[in-house]
Design an enzyme around this catalytic site. Structure first.
Site, PDB file in Angstrom:
ATOM      1  CG  ASN A  34     -11.250  -0.528   4.333  1.00  0.00           C
ATOM      2  OD1 ASN A  34     -12.294   0.136   4.365  1.00  0.00           O
ATOM      3  ND2 ASN A  34     -10.540  -0.650   3.242  1.00  0.00           N
ATOM      4  CE1 TYR A  64      -2.600  -6.839  -1.347  1.00  0.00           C
ATOM      5  CE2 TYR A  64      -0.317  -6.976  -2.080  1.00  0.00           C
ATOM      6  CZ  TYR A  64      -1.284  -6.420  -1.261  1.00  0.00           C
ATOM      7  OH  TYR A  64      -0.919  -5.466  -0.351  1.00  0.00           O
ATOM      8  CG  ASP A 116     -25.365   4.332   4.934  1.00  0.00           C
ATOM      9  OD1 ASP A 116     -25.417   4.850   6.075  1.00  0.00           O
ATOM     10  OD2 ASP A 116     -25.983   4.779   3.943  1.00  0.00           O
ATOM     11  CB  SER A 163      -0.962   0.005   1.188  1.00  0.00           C
ATOM     12  OG  SER A 163      -1.953  -0.965   0.997  1.00  0.00           O
ATOM     13  CG  ASP A 173     -11.660  -3.839   2.335  1.00  0.00           C
ATOM     14  OD1 ASP A 173     -10.774  -3.318   1.635  1.00  0.00           O
ATOM     15  OD2 ASP A 173     -11.437  -4.329   3.467  1.00  0.00           O
ATOM     16  CE  LYS A 208      -9.257  -4.808   6.255  1.00  0.00           C
ATOM     17  NZ  LYS A 208      -9.412  -5.127   4.854  1.00  0.00           N
ATOM     18  N   GLY A 220     -13.855 -17.803   4.726  1.00  0.00           N
ATOM     19  CA  GLY A 220     -13.375 -16.822   5.698  1.00  0.00           C
ATOM     20  C   GLY A 220     -14.540 -16.097   6.336  1.00  0.00           C
TER      21      GLY A 220
HETATM   22  N1  LIG Z   1      -6.984  -7.270  -1.848  1.00  0.00           N
HETATM   23  C1  LIG Z   1      -7.447  -6.460  -0.929  1.00  0.00           C
HETATM   24  O1  LIG Z   1      -7.637  -5.261  -1.149  1.00  0.00           O
HETATM   25  C2  LIG Z   1      -7.795  -7.008   0.417  1.00  0.00           C
HETATM   26  C3  LIG Z   1      -8.672  -6.304   1.234  1.00  0.00           C
HETATM   27  C4  LIG Z   1      -8.989  -6.863   2.465  1.00  0.00           C
HETATM   28  C5  LIG Z   1      -8.401  -8.062   2.864  1.00  0.00           C
HETATM   29  N2  LIG Z   1      -7.544  -8.692   2.030  1.00  0.00           N
HETATM   30  C6  LIG Z   1      -6.928  -9.965   2.443  1.00  0.00           C
HETATM   31  O2  LIG Z   1      -7.920 -10.823   2.979  1.00  0.00           O
HETATM   32  C7  LIG Z   1      -7.353 -11.658   3.983  1.00  0.00           C
HETATM   33  C8  LIG Z   1      -8.206 -11.624   5.256  1.00  0.00           C
HETATM   34  O3  LIG Z   1      -8.147 -10.331   5.838  1.00  0.00           O
HETATM   35  P1  LIG Z   1      -9.039  -9.972   7.116  1.00  0.00           P
HETATM   36  O4  LIG Z   1      -8.897  -8.515   7.344  1.00  0.00           O
HETATM   37  O5  LIG Z   1     -10.388 -10.574   6.976  1.00  0.00           O
HETATM   38  O6  LIG Z   1      -8.262 -10.771   8.274  1.00  0.00           O
HETATM   39  P2  LIG Z   1      -8.880 -11.309   9.645  1.00  0.00           P
HETATM   40  O7  LIG Z   1      -9.998 -10.449  10.110  1.00  0.00           O
HETATM   41  O8  LIG Z   1      -7.705 -11.539  10.513  1.00  0.00           O
HETATM   42  O9  LIG Z   1      -9.542 -12.740   9.244  1.00  0.00           O
HETATM   43  C9  LIG Z   1      -8.717 -13.805   8.871  1.00  0.00           C
HETATM   44  C10 LIG Z   1      -9.551 -14.935   8.284  1.00  0.00           C
HETATM   45  O10 LIG Z   1      -8.640 -15.947   7.845  1.00  0.00           O
HETATM   46  C11 LIG Z   1      -8.952 -17.172   8.541  1.00  0.00           C
HETATM   47  N3  LIG Z   1      -7.706 -17.891   8.808  1.00  0.00           N
HETATM   48  C12 LIG Z   1      -6.584 -17.400   9.396  1.00  0.00           C
HETATM   49  N4  LIG Z   1      -5.647 -18.363   9.457  1.00  0.00           N
HETATM   50  C13 LIG Z   1      -6.198 -19.474   8.911  1.00  0.00           C
HETATM   51  C14 LIG Z   1      -5.746 -20.805   8.701  1.00  0.00           C
HETATM   52  N5  LIG Z   1      -4.502 -21.183   9.066  1.00  0.00           N
HETATM   53  N6  LIG Z   1      -6.561 -21.704   8.107  1.00  0.00           N
HETATM   54  C15 LIG Z   1      -7.822 -21.341   7.725  1.00  0.00           C
HETATM   55  N7  LIG Z   1      -8.318 -20.093   7.897  1.00  0.00           N
HETATM   56  C16 LIG Z   1      -7.510 -19.180   8.493  1.00  0.00           C
HETATM   57  C17 LIG Z   1      -9.629 -16.741   9.828  1.00  0.00           C
HETATM   58  O11 LIG Z   1     -10.372 -17.816  10.340  1.00  0.00           O
HETATM   59  P3  LIG Z   1     -10.719 -17.900  11.927  1.00  0.00           P
HETATM   60  O12 LIG Z   1     -11.960 -17.074  12.124  1.00  0.00           O
HETATM   61  O13 LIG Z   1     -10.918 -19.350  12.157  1.00  0.00           O
HETATM   62  O14 LIG Z   1      -9.528 -17.338  12.663  1.00  0.00           O
HETATM   63  C18 LIG Z   1     -10.488 -15.593   9.294  1.00  0.00           C
HETATM   64  O15 LIG Z   1     -11.614 -16.068   8.620  1.00  0.00           O
HETATM   65  C19 LIG Z   1      -5.922 -11.128   4.227  1.00  0.00           C
HETATM   66  O16 LIG Z   1      -5.015 -11.961   3.537  1.00  0.00           O
HETATM   67  C20 LIG Z   1      -5.937  -9.746   3.606  1.00  0.00           C
HETATM   68  O17 LIG Z   1      -4.673  -9.362   3.128  1.00  0.00           O
HETATM   69  C21 LIG Z   1      -7.222  -8.195   0.825  1.00  0.00           C
END
Ligand SMILES: NC(=O)c1ccc[n+]([C@@H]2O[C@H](COP(=O)([O-])OP(=O)(O)OC[C@H]3O[C@@H](n4cnc5c(N)ncnc54)[C@H](OP(=O)(O)O)[C@@H]3O)[C@@H](O)[C@H]2O)c1
Length: 268
Positions: free
Chosen positions: A82, A210, A73, A15, A98, A61, A122
């Site tokens: 975020n 990514y 909203d 970022s 997002d 988040k 997720g």
């Molecule tokens: N491209 C983009 O602009 C963008 C935007 C937002 C997010 N993202 C990506 O999306 C991903 C999630 O972000 P977040 O903010 O939602 O994170 P978060 O709130 O920490 O949530 C993490 C998620 O991953 C699961 N998880 C973690 N470790 C795991 C494992 N070993 N096996 C299976 N599931 C696992 C968690 O499950 P539990 O509930 O069981 O812990 C939860 O559902 C990140 O990689 C982030 O970089 C990308």
């Protein structure tokens, strides 16, 4: 002017390159830095008077939504924030870019979500935004699968008006039009795939993660002939929308931001 990205882990983020490209294109004196913070320190970091605003990433988040003084909203609907900034009156405002970022990225990748059956992997902050974007896009149903049951049930509650189902154990034997990865799996090279594509039938794949050279899961989909995109497009679009909140009079230079992201990933 200073902006921060708050999260943990944070080192993988490109970022700063994306925002620096925008600031330099606009010719403004602004900085965007990453700052690794724990949940305990998030509120203080968001309220730091030296910082104009910023973004919040994993795993904070959902917590960030409870810290802001006023919310959009989308934050209200998803319970996840975020993007934040301090207004002139000192009020901390929160948005969720997002949601529209994913919608724009799916559109760019020509995934038509209207009427589709989706499997969402997720249930964290990113999945909150994804579910909301999918519902707004008119999907017919969403099956949610998460490692832990409780967050999946909490996520389901945020979308009471469409057919959602929390999948425990094996995913159901249906054909999914789209599978979205909103877990962390794929960030590390040693991670297993978020789901084995050999075990399900799906028509397209969107990975919110990514990394340089695309995630193993996206590469595996492409090998199987399944249209697949990684989260780079979403990253750019949610950043552009964050800039619109911070600098409402400026047009985000999306092409320059995209180029900077590609270069940063090639050099990573
Ligand atoms: N491209 C983009 O602009 C963008 C935007 C937002 C997010 N993202 C990506 O999306 C991903 C999630 O972000 P977040 O903010 O939602 O994170 P978060 O709130 O920490 O949530 C993490 C998620 O991953 C699961 N998880 C973690 N470790 C795991 C494992 N070993 N096996 C299976 N599931 C696992 C968690 O499950 P539990 O509930 O069981 O812990 C939860 O559902 C990140 O990689 C982030 O970089 C990308």
């Amino acid at each position: 002017m200073k902006f921060h990205l708050l999260g943990d882990p944070i080192a993988h983020s490109i970022s700063p390159h994306v925002y620096s490209a925008a600031f330099s294109e606009w010719g403004i004196d602004a900085e965007y830095e990453v700052s690794r913070v724990s949940s305990d320190d998030l509120s203080e970091a968001m309220r730091n008077p030296q910082i104009c605003g910023g973004n919040v990433t994993l795993p904070h988040k959902i917590l960030a939504a409870s810290i802001v003084d006023e919310m959009s909203d989308e934050v209200q609907a998803t319970g996840a924030c975020n993007c934040y900034w301090r207004t002139e009156g000192g009020v901390l405002s929160g948005a969720n870019t997002d949601v529209a970022g994913l919608t724009a990225a799916l559109g760019e990748s020509e995934f038509d979500v209207l009427g589709s059956r989706v499997l969402l992997l997720g249930a964290g902050g990113a999945a909150r935004a994804a579910l909301h974007a999918l519902v707004e896009g008119g999907v017919s149903s969403v099956a949610i699968q998460n490692r832990t049951l409780e967050p999946a049930l909490a996520l389901k509650k945020t979308a009471p008006n469409i057919a959602t189902l929390v999948v425990e154990g094996e995913v159901l034997d249906v054909t999914y039009d789209l599978v979205v990865n909103a877990t962390r799996l794929g960030l590390k090279p040693t991670d297993p795939d978020p789901i084995d594509l050999g075990m399900i039938t799906c028509k397209s794949v969107y990975d919110m993660v990514y990394i340089p050279g695309k995630t193993a899961w996206v590469r595996s989909a492409i090998k199987r002939g399944i249209p697949a995109s990684d989260g780079l497009g979403m990253l750019i679009m949610q950043a552009a929308l964050s800039l619109r909140h911070w600098f409402p009079d400026q047009e985000p230079p999306i092409q320059a931001m995209r180029t900077a992201a590609r270069v940063a990933l090639e050099e990573a």
